[in-house]
Design an enzyme around this catalytic site. Structure first.
Site, mmCIF file in Angstrom:
data_model
loop_
_atom_site.group_PDB
_atom_site.id
_atom_site.type_symbol
_atom_site.label_atom_id
_atom_site.label_comp_id
_atom_site.label_asym_id
_atom_site.label_seq_id
_atom_site.Cartn_x
_atom_site.Cartn_y
_atom_site.Cartn_z
ATOM 1 C CB SER A 121 -0.856 -0.037 1.265
ATOM 2 O OG SER A 121 -1.466 1.193 1.493
ATOM 3 C CE1 TYR A 146 -4.225 -3.127 5.705
ATOM 4 C CE2 TYR A 146 -3.680 -0.814 5.337
ATOM 5 C CZ TYR A 146 -3.964 -2.076 4.841
ATOM 6 O OH TYR A 146 -3.968 -2.280 3.481
ATOM 7 C CE LYS A 150 -1.576 -4.604 3.388
ATOM 8 N NZ LYS A 150 -1.843 -5.939 2.859
ATOM 9 C CG ASN A 196 -11.933 3.084 2.502
ATOM 10 O OD1 ASN A 196 -12.129 1.924 2.788
ATOM 11 N ND2 ASN A 196 -10.798 3.692 2.783
HETATM 12 P P1 NAD Z 1 -11.134 -7.211 1.074
HETATM 13 O O1 NAD Z 1 -11.386 -7.202 2.545
HETATM 14 O O2 NAD Z 1 -12.266 -6.914 0.171
HETATM 15 O O3 NAD Z 1 -10.517 -8.624 0.633
HETATM 16 C C1 NAD Z 1 -9.698 -9.381 1.480
HETATM 17 C C2 NAD Z 1 -10.206 -10.812 1.450
HETATM 18 O O4 NAD Z 1 -9.371 -11.623 2.281
HETATM 19 C C3 NAD Z 1 -11.626 -10.964 1.983
HETATM 20 O O5 NAD Z 1 -12.387 -11.730 1.065
HETATM 21 C C4 NAD Z 1 -11.461 -11.717 3.300
HETATM 22 O O6 NAD Z 1 -12.565 -12.558 3.581
HETATM 23 C C5 NAD Z 1 -10.187 -12.486 3.050
HETATM 24 N N1 NAD Z 1 -9.385 -12.843 4.240
HETATM 25 C C6 NAD Z 1 -8.980 -12.016 5.242
HETATM 26 N N2 NAD Z 1 -8.238 -12.706 6.128
HETATM 27 C C7 NAD Z 1 -8.177 -13.988 5.676
HETATM 28 C C8 NAD Z 1 -7.558 -15.159 6.147
HETATM 29 N N3 NAD Z 1 -6.863 -15.186 7.281
HETATM 30 N N4 NAD Z 1 -7.702 -16.303 5.421
HETATM 31 C C9 NAD Z 1 -8.424 -16.321 4.269
HETATM 32 N N5 NAD Z 1 -9.021 -15.232 3.784
HETATM 33 C C10 NAD Z 1 -8.898 -14.077 4.480
HETATM 34 O O7 NAD Z 1 -9.910 -6.209 0.804
HETATM 35 P P2 NAD Z 1 -9.365 -5.613 -0.567
HETATM 36 O O8 NAD Z 1 -9.713 -4.184 -0.598
HETATM 37 O O9 NAD Z 1 -9.713 -6.474 -1.697
HETATM 38 O O10 NAD Z 1 -7.795 -5.690 -0.294
HETATM 39 C C11 NAD Z 1 -7.006 -6.751 -0.749
HETATM 40 C C12 NAD Z 1 -5.568 -6.535 -0.297
HETATM 41 O O11 NAD Z 1 -5.094 -5.289 -0.795
HETATM 42 C C13 NAD Z 1 -5.395 -6.474 1.213
HETATM 43 O O12 NAD Z 1 -4.161 -7.096 1.528
HETATM 44 C C14 NAD Z 1 -5.318 -5.002 1.498
HETATM 45 O O13 NAD Z 1 -4.593 -4.722 2.675
HETATM 46 C C15 NAD Z 1 -4.584 -4.505 0.260
HETATM 47 N N6 NAD Z 1 -4.829 -3.086 -0.037
HETATM 48 C C16 NAD Z 1 -6.114 -2.630 -0.168
HETATM 49 C C17 NAD Z 1 -6.340 -1.289 -0.431
HETATM 50 C C18 NAD Z 1 -7.741 -0.745 -0.519
HETATM 51 O O14 NAD Z 1 -7.921 0.465 -0.371
HETATM 52 N N7 NAD Z 1 -8.754 -1.567 -0.779
HETATM 53 C C19 NAD Z 1 -5.257 -0.426 -0.592
HETATM 54 C C20 NAD Z 1 -3.963 -0.929 -0.474
HETATM 55 C C21 NAD Z 1 -3.752 -2.266 -0.192
HETATM 56 C C1 WQD Z 2 -9.663 9.334 1.023
HETATM 57 C C2 WQD Z 2 -9.841 10.832 1.251
HETATM 58 C C3 WQD Z 2 -10.281 11.443 3.530
HETATM 59 C C4 WQD Z 2 -14.211 9.585 3.856
HETATM 60 C C5 WQD Z 2 -7.080 4.442 3.416
HETATM 61 C C6 WQD Z 2 -5.994 3.750 4.168
HETATM 62 C C7 WQD Z 2 -4.874 3.353 3.265
HETATM 63 C C8 WQD Z 2 -5.371 2.583 2.046
HETATM 64 C C9 WQD Z 2 -6.595 3.174 1.430
HETATM 65 C C10 WQD Z 2 -4.971 0.222 2.310
HETATM 66 C C11 WQD Z 2 -9.152 11.324 2.515
HETATM 67 C C12 WQD Z 2 -11.447 11.787 2.645
HETATM 68 C C13 WQD Z 2 -12.986 10.020 3.397
HETATM 69 C C14 WQD Z 2 -15.232 10.547 4.112
HETATM 70 C C15 WQD Z 2 -13.729 12.280 3.385
HETATM 71 N N1 WQD Z 2 -5.725 1.243 2.339
HETATM 72 N N2 WQD Z 2 -12.748 11.347 3.167
HETATM 73 N N3 WQD Z 2 -14.948 11.864 3.846
HETATM 74 O O1 WQD Z 2 -7.391 7.614 3.909
HETATM 75 O O2 WQD Z 2 -6.424 7.667 1.581
HETATM 76 O O3 WQD Z 2 -6.528 5.561 2.772
HETATM 77 O O4 WQD Z 2 -7.549 3.535 2.408
HETATM 78 O O5 WQD Z 2 -3.806 0.081 2.323
HETATM 79 O O6 WQD Z 2 -3.983 2.608 4.010
HETATM 80 O O7 WQD Z 2 -5.505 4.630 5.158
HETATM 81 O O8 WQD Z 2 -8.647 6.566 1.948
HETATM 82 O O9 WQD Z 2 -10.962 6.537 1.206
HETATM 83 O O10 WQD Z 2 -10.478 6.700 3.677
HETATM 84 O O11 WQD Z 2 -10.005 8.648 2.213
HETATM 85 O O12 WQD Z 2 -13.531 13.494 3.178
HETATM 86 O O13 WQD Z 2 -16.333 10.232 4.535
HETATM 87 O O14 WQD Z 2 -11.232 11.092 1.457
HETATM 88 O O15 WQD Z 2 -10.056 12.456 4.470
HETATM 89 O O16 WQD Z 2 -8.644 12.587 2.231
HETATM 90 P P1 WQD Z 2 -7.211 6.959 2.611
HETATM 91 P P2 WQD Z 2 -10.093 7.045 2.297
#
Ligand code: NAD
Ligand code: WQD
Length: 338
Positions: A121, A146, A150, A196
């Site tokens: 991330s 969290y 990472k 989010n």
């Molecule tokens: P998500 O929660 O939709 O998907 C994660 C999946 O993993 C879910 O289906 C959950 O049931 C499964 N899971 C969790 N723990 C498990 C375990 N111990 N065994 C088996 N399954 C398990 O999340 P996502 O948004 O699709 O994110 C996927 C990956 O990307 C994650 O590693 C997350 O940290 C990373 N990531 C997400 C974002 C984002 O904003 N969505 C940003 C950066 C990184």
């Molecule tokens: C985006 C922008 C908020 C909600 C988080 C995690 C990061 C990554 C992605 C996994 C920000 C603003 C939000 C609302 C708002 N995940 N906001 N009103 O904070 O960039 O990142 O998710 O790795 O680790 O920290 O994403 O979607 O929460 O926010 O104004 O109701 O929207 O302040 O500027 P963020 P977000």
């Protein structure tokens, strides 16, 4: 694929299947729903193999590799991902995210698995000194358990490969994944009140929430609201297909590679709301609220390394992405009424 019924995982299954790969999903359904498999099947015509199991359970991971001896590569999406919850339940986050990764790394060489793509991330950069951010930018001290998982995960992968383990890894640092598949068959499943921006925005547009709060308009940005790099989830998914192929076909010399996956363009919260309203014609009631503690002021990617080395580019215009998020929200609403 671990976590394959989740948000990014399900979109990646679709792209992998459409590229000709066979996929087996291992997911404990802790943050996803088995019906996601129906959506994947409706899009691709193929139902991926599915194993309901927890990746922190080493015996279950071993069993998976024994039952599927053809597995050559892993994409590890499985993790807990709510930043706020990780402050309340740090052990859950360290245990789930780190044990999952360690079990996979441990089992891979025994079962002839060549490589692992890891979901990292942009959170590892914290508040960057400069934007756009390259992969060489310093890693800042994590501000949540969290985020720390990472950073530690990236270090674990590096240490294991440096110790001589016969595996490769591609670490992908996602910026802010948003939107849904254009078919509206799969998307991000809301879990309680969305934290989010985009799920909160689409729920507000749908009338589920009365008002979207914009967290702060006094940041040092042109319109005062925070800036992020919002990347379309299908574009993001496509990068995984390229990363898998790169590992399995030994296209890289280096055993570990790290790529930023972003668009290269920063958008403010107010610009994103405007894009949604322009793209869909639907108004989003919103008000300026206090800053959210811990928020980064501005961060967006320099995706040049991924563009050049992977030959990948985020292509979807933000308006199309917003339309896809809205279509998915409407699909969820229709399901609720049915
Ligand atoms: P998500 O929660 O939709 O998907 C994660 C999946 O993993 C879910 O289906 C959950 O049931 C499964 N899971 C969790 N723990 C498990 C375990 N111990 N065994 C088996 N399954 C398990 O999340 P996502 O948004 O699709 O994110 C996927 C990956 O990307 C994650 O590693 C997350 O940290 C990373 N990531 C997400 C974002 C984002 O904003 N969505 C940003 C950066 C990184
Ligand atoms: C985006 C922008 C908020 C909600 C988080 C995690 C990061 C990554 C992605 C996994 C920000 C603003 C939000 C609302 C708002 N995940 N906001 N009103 O904070 O960039 O990142 O998710 O790795 O680790 O920290 O994403 O979607 O929460 O926010 O104004 O109701 O929207 O302040 O500027 P963020 P977000």
């Amino acid at each position: 694929m671990t976590g394959g019924t989740g948000y990014i995982g399900s979109h990646t299954v679709v792209e992998l299947q459409q590229a000709g790969y066979s996929v087996v999903i291992i997911d404990n359904l802790s943050n996803s729903n088995i019906e996601v498999l129906d959506g994947i099947e409706r899009i691709t015509g193929i139902r991926p193999d599915f194993v309901k199991a927890d990746c922190t359970d080493m015996a279950a991971v071993e069993k998976l590799f024994v039952e599927y001896p053809g597995i050559k590569g892993i994409i590890n999406f499985a993790a807990s991902k709510a930043v706020g919850e990780s402050m309340q339940k740090p052990l859950l986050y360290y245990r789930n995210n780190l044990n999952t990764l360690m079990n996979l790394l441990d089992a891979m060489p025994r079962h002839g698995v060549k490589g692992i793509v890891f979901s990292s991330s942009c959170t590892v950069y914290g508040e960057p000194d400069e934007n756009p951010v390259t992969e060489q930018a310093p890693i800042k001290k994590a501000t949540s358990p969290y985020g720390n998982t990472k950073q530690i995960s990236e270090e674990i992968i590096t240490d294991v490969i440096n110790s001589g383990a016969p595996i490769k890894s591609v670490i992908l640092r996602y910026f802010n994944p948003v939107g849904a598949h254009p078919s509206a068959e799969i998307g991000e499943l809301p879990n309680g009140v969305p934290q989010n921006l985009v799920p909160f925005l689409t729920q507000t547009a749908a009338g589920i929430r009365p008002m979207l709060s914009v967290f702060g308009d006094d940041y040092n940005t042109p319109d005062g609201s925070c800036i992020r790099d919002y990347i379309n989830v299908v574009d993001l998914a496509k990068a995984h297909v390229i990363a898998v192929e790169r590992m399995l076909e030994d296209k890289s010399e280096a055993p570990i590679e790290i790529f930023n996956l972003g668009t290269g363009t920063g958008l403010s919260v107010l610009e994103l709301i405007a894009a949604f309203e322009r793209a869909t014609g639907v108004k989003v009631p919103h008000k300026i609220a206090a800053r959210r503690p811990g928020d980064i002021e501005k961060v967006w990617a320099n995706p040049k390394y991924a563009n050049e080395v992977l030959g990948w580019r985020a292509e979807t215009p933000i308006d199309d992405t917003m339309r896809s998020a809205w279509a998915w929200q409407q699909h969820l609403g229709a399901l609720r009424k049915a």
